[in-house]
Design an enzyme around this catalytic site. Structure first.
Site, PDB file in Angstrom:
ATOM      1  N   SER A 126       2.508   0.174   6.255  1.00 38.70           N
ATOM      2  CA  SER A 126       3.589   0.510   7.194  1.00 38.70           C
ATOM      3  C   SER A 126       4.659  -0.573   7.257  1.00 38.70           C
ATOM      4  CB  SER A 126       3.028   0.696   8.604  1.00 38.70           C
ATOM      5  OG  SER A 126       1.829   1.397   8.575  1.00 38.70           O
ATOM      6  N   ASP A 135      -4.835   3.270  -2.106  1.00 41.47           N
ATOM      7  CA  ASP A 135      -5.941   3.590  -1.196  1.00 41.47           C
ATOM      8  C   ASP A 135      -6.535   4.951  -1.531  1.00 41.47           C
ATOM      9  OD1 ASP A 135      -6.115   1.361   0.663  1.00 41.47           O
ATOM     10  OD2 ASP A 135      -4.081   1.902   1.243  1.00 41.47           O
ATOM     11  N   HIS A 161      -8.359   0.525  -4.157  1.00 45.47           N
ATOM     12  CA  HIS A 161      -9.295   0.287  -3.054  1.00 45.47           C
ATOM     13  C   HIS A 161     -10.059   1.590  -2.828  1.00 45.47           C
ATOM     14  CE1 HIS A 161      -9.646  -0.595   1.585  1.00 45.47           C
ATOM     15  NE2 HIS A 161     -10.816  -0.496   0.988  1.00 45.47           N
ATOM     16  N   HIS A 167      -1.090  -1.547  -4.209  1.00 37.42           N
ATOM     17  CA  HIS A 167      -2.390  -1.275  -3.588  1.00 37.42           C
ATOM     18  C   HIS A 167      -2.522   0.239  -3.411  1.00 37.42           C
ATOM     19  CE1 HIS A 167      -5.871  -2.392  -1.037  1.00 37.42           C
ATOM     20  NE2 HIS A 167      -5.505  -1.380  -0.267  1.00 37.42           N
ATOM     21  N   SER A 202       0.838  -1.193   0.000  1.00 41.82           N
ATOM     22  CA  SER A 202       0.000   0.000   0.000  1.00 41.82           C
ATOM     23  C   SER A 202       0.872   1.241   0.000  1.00 41.82           C
ATOM     24  CB  SER A 202      -0.910   0.014   1.227  1.00 41.82           C
ATOM     25  OG  SER A 202      -1.436   1.316   1.400  1.00 41.82           O
ATOM     26  N   GLY A 242      -9.423   4.082   6.758  1.00 42.99           N
ATOM     27  CA  GLY A 242      -9.228   5.528   6.893  1.00 42.99           C
ATOM     28  C   GLY A 242      -7.783   5.903   7.152  1.00 42.99           C
ATOM     29  N   PHE A 243      -7.042   5.019   7.776  1.00 44.91           N
ATOM     30  CA  PHE A 243      -5.669   5.371   8.155  1.00 44.91           C
ATOM     31  C   PHE A 243      -4.766   4.136   8.077  1.00 44.91           C
ATOM     32  CE2 PHE A 243      -8.655   8.058  10.373  1.00 44.91           C
ATOM     33  CZ  PHE A 243      -8.189   9.322  10.037  1.00 44.91           C
ATOM     34  N   GLY A 244      -3.508   4.380   7.758  1.00 48.15           N
ATOM     35  CA  GLY A 244      -2.516   3.318   7.851  1.00 48.15           C
ATOM     36  C   GLY A 244      -2.025   3.232   9.293  1.00 48.15           C
ATOM     37  N   GLY A 245      -1.251   2.207   9.579  1.00 47.53           N
ATOM     38  CA  GLY A 245      -0.589   2.108  10.875  1.00 47.53           C
ATOM     39  C   GLY A 245      -1.478   1.762  12.053  1.00 47.53           C
ATOM     40  N   MET A 305      -9.254   7.672  -0.710  1.00 44.60           N
ATOM     41  CA  MET A 305     -10.130   8.110   0.387  1.00 44.60           C
ATOM     42  C   MET A 305     -10.677   9.499   0.074  1.00 44.60           C
ATOM     43  SD  MET A 305      -7.938   6.938   3.693  1.00 44.60           S
ATOM     44  CE  MET A 305      -7.018   5.389   3.726  1.00 44.60           C
ATOM     45  N   ASP A 319      -6.480  -6.512   4.679  1.00 44.41           N
ATOM     46  CA  ASP A 319      -5.923  -5.153   4.644  1.00 44.41           C
ATOM     47  C   ASP A 319      -6.040  -4.500   6.017  1.00 44.41           C
ATOM     48  OD1 ASP A 319      -5.173  -2.566   3.999  1.00 44.41           O
ATOM     49  OD2 ASP A 319      -6.805  -2.223   2.571  1.00 44.41           O
ATOM     50  N   GLY A 320      -4.879  -4.114   6.579  1.00 47.84           N
ATOM     51  CA  GLY A 320      -4.855  -3.363   7.833  1.00 47.84           C
ATOM     52  C   GLY A 320      -4.082  -4.080   8.917  1.00 47.84           C
ATOM     53  N   GLY A 321      -2.974  -3.488   9.332  1.00 41.31           N
ATOM     54  CA  GLY A 321      -2.200  -4.055  10.431  1.00 41.31           C
ATOM     55  C   GLY A 321      -1.502  -5.367  10.109  1.00 41.31           C
ATOM     56  N   MET A 350     -12.349   3.844  -1.029  1.00 36.84           N
ATOM     57  CA  MET A 350     -13.044   4.130   0.235  1.00 36.84           C
ATOM     58  C   MET A 350     -13.746   5.459   0.045  1.00 36.84           C
ATOM     59  SD  MET A 350      -9.951   2.857   2.670  1.00 36.84           S
ATOM     60  CE  MET A 350      -8.804   2.973   1.315  1.00 36.84           C
ATOM     61  N   MET A 362     -11.384  -6.204   5.660  1.00 33.12           N
ATOM     62  CA  MET A 362     -10.662  -5.161   6.403  1.00 33.12           C
ATOM     63  C   MET A 362     -10.346  -5.689   7.807  1.00 33.12           C
ATOM     64  SD  MET A 362     -10.092  -2.655   4.406  1.00 33.12           S
ATOM     65  CE  MET A 362      -9.300  -1.610   5.644  1.00 33.12           C
TER      66      MET A 362
HETATM   67  C1  DX5 Z   1      -6.618   1.549   5.497  1.00 30.84           C
HETATM   68  C2  DX5 Z   1      -6.105   1.197   4.121  1.00 30.84           C
HETATM   69  C3  DX5 Z   1      -4.936   0.298   4.143  1.00 30.84           C
HETATM   70  C4  DX5 Z   1      -3.704   0.854   4.793  1.00 30.84           C
HETATM   71  C5  DX5 Z   1      -2.952  -0.278   5.418  1.00 30.84           C
HETATM   72  O1  DX5 Z   1      -7.813   2.235   5.395  1.00 30.84           O
HETATM   73  O2  DX5 Z   1      -7.118   0.559   3.365  1.00 30.84           O
HETATM   74  O3  DX5 Z   1      -4.624  -0.207   2.852  1.00 30.84           O
HETATM   75  O4  DX5 Z   1      -2.862   1.536   3.919  1.00 30.84           O
HETATM   76  O5  DX5 Z   1      -1.934   0.247   6.171  1.00 30.84           O
HETATM   77  P1  DX5 Z   1      -1.148  -0.602   7.243  1.00 30.84           P
HETATM   78  O6  DX5 Z   1      -0.558  -1.768   6.539  1.00 30.84           O
HETATM   79  O7  DX5 Z   1      -0.160   0.387   7.761  1.00 30.84           O
HETATM   80  O8  DX5 Z   1      -2.153  -1.019   8.297  1.00 30.84           O
HETATM   81 ZN    ZN Z   2      -6.519  -0.498   1.425  1.00 29.81          ZN
END
Ligand code: DX5
Ligand code: ZN
Length: 241
Positions: free
Chosen positions: A197, A34, A65, A32, A7, A141-144, A36, A174-176, A67, A136
């Site tokens: 991340s 994202d 993706h 990937h 991502s 909404g956010f990475g990390g 938003m 996707d996520g964490g 959102m 998900m």
């Molecule tokens: C979150 C995104 C993810 C995000 C994942 O809303 O859809 O794709 O970038 O980030 P990490 O891998 O840092 O959780």
């Molecule tokens: Zn994503």
């Protein structure tokens, strides 16, 4: 076959092409992206111009993706600028079947995404028409953010449904997803692993991607081969200029 969908949300935007190249050298197989809109999720990222800028700098498929509210209105623009896969959030689609058809008509591979609070059963009717289901494992909404373990049961349930229904859609998570959680998602049955991340932290995308993939592959079930293969899905039709 495992795909590492890196991502770019976590990449250094001032050096995006270099970051994509490094993640690719480390074994990343899908970009990937994202998208938003500040409405469906409380954050704004980028739109079709960034997809357009990415298209000539990588041969890897671009996995968009969305959102966003009203994804139907933007599918043509993402398809035209170079998306290979377009995923829409179930929660944003009043007529999900029509939206997925719309993606197919624009020669992209259709995916559907479910948030942590959305049940897998809400997708049963559309499973035969999707290329992938994205589970998900954080609220979008956010990475990390921290991985939510409730995603594991949903991934395993989807893998069981796929077998029971004789389908070959892929399962994306996707996520964490990081060095600590990647084994559990692979064991549950995910085969498209999104990581932001974990890949781009510290400006070491190549090294990070390689290590994440090493851990993912080590967790793959050795005995039973998955019923789906990379070749069992039709390639996206050639894009119109
Ligand atoms: C979150 C995104 C993810 C995000 C994942 O809303 O859809 O794709 O970038 O980030 P990490 O891998 O840092 O959780
Ligand atoms: Zn994503």
């Amino acid at each position: 076959m495992l795909d590492l969908c890196f991502s770019i949300l976590a990449a250094d935007f001032a050096h995006l092409a270099d970051e994509v190249a490094a993640a690719t050298r480390g074994g990343g197989t899908i970009v990937h992206v994202d998208i938003m809109d500040g409405h469906f999720v409380p954050n704004i990222t980028f739109g079709p111009p960034v997809v357009k800028a990415l298209r000539p700098i990588t041969k890897l498929p671009l996995d968009c993706h969305l959102m966003i509210e009203d994804p139907d209105a933007y599918i043509p623009a993402f398809a035209a600028t170079g998306a290979d896969m377009i995923s829409v959030q179930q929660e944003a689609c009043r007529h999900l079947h029509r939206t997925l058809q719309h993606i197919i008509e624009h020669a992209c591979l259709p995916g559907v995404v479910i948030n942590p609070a959305t049940p897998v059963d809400s997708l049963i009717e559309v499973l035969p028409m999707v290329h992938h289901v994205l589970v998900m494992s954080v609220n979008p909404g956010f990475g990390g953010q921290q991985f939510l373990p409730l995603a594991l049961e949903k991934i395993a349930y989807l893998a069981a449904l796929r077998k029971e229904m004789g389908l070959n859609f892929r399962i994306e998570v996707d996520g964490g997803v990081d060095n600590d959680t990647v084994a559990s998602v692979v064991k549950a049955g995910a085969d498209m692993l999104v990581a932001g991340s974990a890949v781009f932290s510290g400006g070491k995308a190549e090294k990070n991607a390689r290590e994440l993939l090493r851990r993912a592959r080590a967790a793959e079930p050795k005995t039973e081969k998955p019923a789906h293969t990379a070749h069992s899905h039709p390639a996206p039709k050639a894009r119109k200029k």
